[in-house]
Every structure is written in C-alpha cells, then in structure tokens.
Design an enzyme around this catalytic site. Structure first.
Site, short mmCIF file in Angstrom:
data_model
loop_
_atom_site.label_atom_id
_atom_site.label_comp_id
_atom_site.label_asym_id
_atom_site.label_seq_id
_atom_site.Cartn_x
_atom_site.Cartn_y
_atom_site.Cartn_z
N ARG A 101 0.81 -1.22 0.00
CA ARG A 101 0.00 0.00 0.00
C ARG A 101 0.84 1.27 0.00
NH1 ARG A 101 -3.85 0.16 -2.34
NH2 ARG A 101 -2.74 1.84 -3.36
N LYS A 136 3.15 24.89 -2.43
CA LYS A 136 1.85 24.29 -2.10
C LYS A 136 1.93 22.78 -2.24
CE LYS A 136 -0.62 28.47 -3.44
NZ LYS A 136 -1.59 29.10 -4.37
N LYS A 168 5.89 39.02 -0.61
CA LYS A 168 4.49 38.91 -1.03
C LYS A 168 3.67 40.04 -0.40
CE LYS A 168 2.96 34.63 -1.33
NZ LYS A 168 2.94 34.38 -2.80
N GLU A 198 6.21 40.15 -5.37
CA GLU A 198 4.89 39.91 -5.94
C GLU A 198 4.20 41.25 -6.18
OE1 GLU A 198 1.98 36.78 -4.32
OE2 GLU A 198 1.23 38.67 -3.50
N ASP A 219 1.03 38.88 -10.38
CA ASP A 219 0.07 38.01 -9.71
C ASP A 219 -1.36 38.34 -10.12
OD1 ASP A 219 -0.68 35.99 -7.83
OD2 ASP A 219 -1.29 37.57 -6.45
#
Length: 291
Positions: A101, A136, A168, A198, A219
């Site tokens: 598995r 992410k 950011k 950004e 962005d």
C-alpha cells in the site's frame, strides 16, 4: 531521470509511514497466508500516464525486507499506456503485501504529479517560458513532489522559506511598502541571494523596478496587464526576470506565456492532481512451510 532523493530524512519518513500502516502487525496477512510463502508480484498501470517514484517504491519494499527483489521495467519519466507492467517484486508474500500500500500510494501520487506537469509542459511546446511549481505541497512530501514535477518536465521554484527572498503582499504591508521591504532585505542577505517581489498592478511593478528587484511576479493580472508589465520591465531592466502566477490552468497557460513572461508558477501541479491508477497483482510462486 536520476533520482537523488535518498537521504536519512526519506528513510526515516518511510519507516514512519510503514509504522503508521502496519502498527502491531499485518493481521490479515498473518492469519491467511503461511509465513514461508513466496510470490512474484507485478505492478502495472491501469491508465495512461507518466511514471514517477520507482526508486521510492523500491526503497519501501527494501525497507520492509532487504531480501525482496525489486525489478523496475520502466524508468521514471516513461510514458506508459494502460496495462503496462512497470515493475516486478519477488520474495516473501508477507513482506510484499506489507509494503504494497505505501509503495503504491507514493507511486500513484508522484506519477499523478508528473502526468499533470507534463500536460502543462506539452501546452507550452515551442515556447521558452519555464514552468515551475510552488510551495503548495503536502507536508512531509515536498522533496518527493518537487522531484515528480521535474520528472514531468517542469522545474522547481524555491524549496522553502530559506533559499530565496520572496516578498508577497503581507510582507509589503508589514514593511510599509515595496521599496522598504526590498531595502531591508537587501541589507540583510548575502550578495548571491535574489529578491523576488509579488506585484498586482503596473504601479507596483514600477516601484519594484525602481527599488531593484531581481525577479518580479505578476500576480493574477489580465493578459493585457501582463503584456504591458513585461514590456515595461524589459525596456527598463532587461536582466530582471518576470514570473506570472495566479489561477493558471491548462486553458490559460499558453496565453500567459505568450505575453513574454520568463516563468509561470503553477500551484495546482502539487495540490490539485489526480493520482495515477497503479495496481499490484500477486502471482503465487511456491508454498509455505512444510508439514
């Protein structure tokens, strides 16, 4: 593609993941199959896709039992069709089923990421724009998932918070503006480290250029806005690299690339993909203990 992910961290993770699954023991296998039973199993793809994670699957089986024989029949990066046998595993039936598995979970996920990445890369064929991933990723699986992106033909963005400055929107708010953020970062980092900012508007692009950003991210801009921003950046500072990001899909990625950006970052490569359907089938080799 060469896999260079063998390290103490991966081995420790595999041991922990096996322990999570096995617990006090594989009770079904113990109670249904004699201890000495041996088998030869085949691992096969149940749908078309790109294979990634073969060395990881092998490491899982060898961690369960070093005497198991793992024979890969394709290499990572191979394009396979439904029904293709991609590997064989031979040895103790107990040990094969114990590792099945986890090995399949990793193979399926990594192959799914590689397949997703290749679909984006194919759309960009003929263009120089580079496709990259993001942070992410699944906690604990970043190294493997970023490896799968490379197998699929993409490239990696930064691996973590430590290897590049990426300013950011919240950093900009906290620092009091783009210029202040870049100035403070530049004063505190090695000269070899880059600064990416950004931006969400042309005015922010202009501020980032004036403040000396090395990479400017556009962005969630419109195609018209990105085209104008790229022209501005390349006319004033040709050495500055331009990245596009934000809700990039297979339908929009080529149009974004055609605006002239150097890089497109796509989070969905590692957070919105379908695992490739891969299965293991057991074929009995010989029986268990005599008597």
């Amino acid at each position: 593609m060469m896999f260079n992910g063998y390290n103490d961290s991966l081995v420790q993770n595999i041991r922990a993941w096996l322990q999570e699954d096995i617990g006090s023991g594989d009770i079904t296998t113990w109670t249904t199959i004699e201890e000495g039973h041996e088998s030869k199993a085949v691992i096969h793809a149940k749908e078309d896709g790109i294979i990634a994670g073969m060395p990881v699957a092998e490491l899982v089986f060898r961690t369960v039992d070093p005497s198991l024989t793992f024979n890969p029949l394709v290499q990572d990066g191979a394009i396979v069709r439904k029904g293709t046998i991609i590997a064989e595993v031979e040895g103790s039936t107990h040990r094969i089923l114990t590792g099945e598995r986890l090995a399949l979970n990793l193979l399926q996920r990594l192959s799914g990421i590689a397949t997703k990445t290749r679909s984006f890369v194919d759309v960009l064929e003929g263009l120089s724009t580079r496709l990259v991933d993001t942070r992410k990723t699944t906690p604990g699986h970043r190294m493997l998932e970023k490896y799968a992106v490379r197998v699929g033909g993409g490239a990696n963005h930064r691996f973590g918070l430590y290897d590049a400055v990426m300013i950011k929107d919240n950093h900009i708010k906290g620092a009091g503006g783009i210029s202040q953020a870049i100035s403070r970062a530049r004063a505190n980092i090695p000269h070899t480290m880059t600064i990416e900012v950004e931006t969400e508007s042309l005015s922010q692009v202009e501020e980032a250029l004036t403040a000396g950003a090395d990479i400017i991210m556009l962005d969630n801009m419109s195609l018209e806005g990105m085209t104008e921003a790229v022209q501005l950046i390349k006319s004033r500072s040709p050495h500055v690299r331009v990245e596009a990001s934000g809700n990039v899909s297979l339908e929009t990625v080529r149009g974004i690339a055609e605006t002239g950006v150097d890089v497109i970052s796509v989070g969905r490569l590692t957070y919105s993909f379908a695992s490739l359907d891969i299965s293991l089938d057991l074929n009995a080799k010989k029986g268990g203990a005599e008597g």
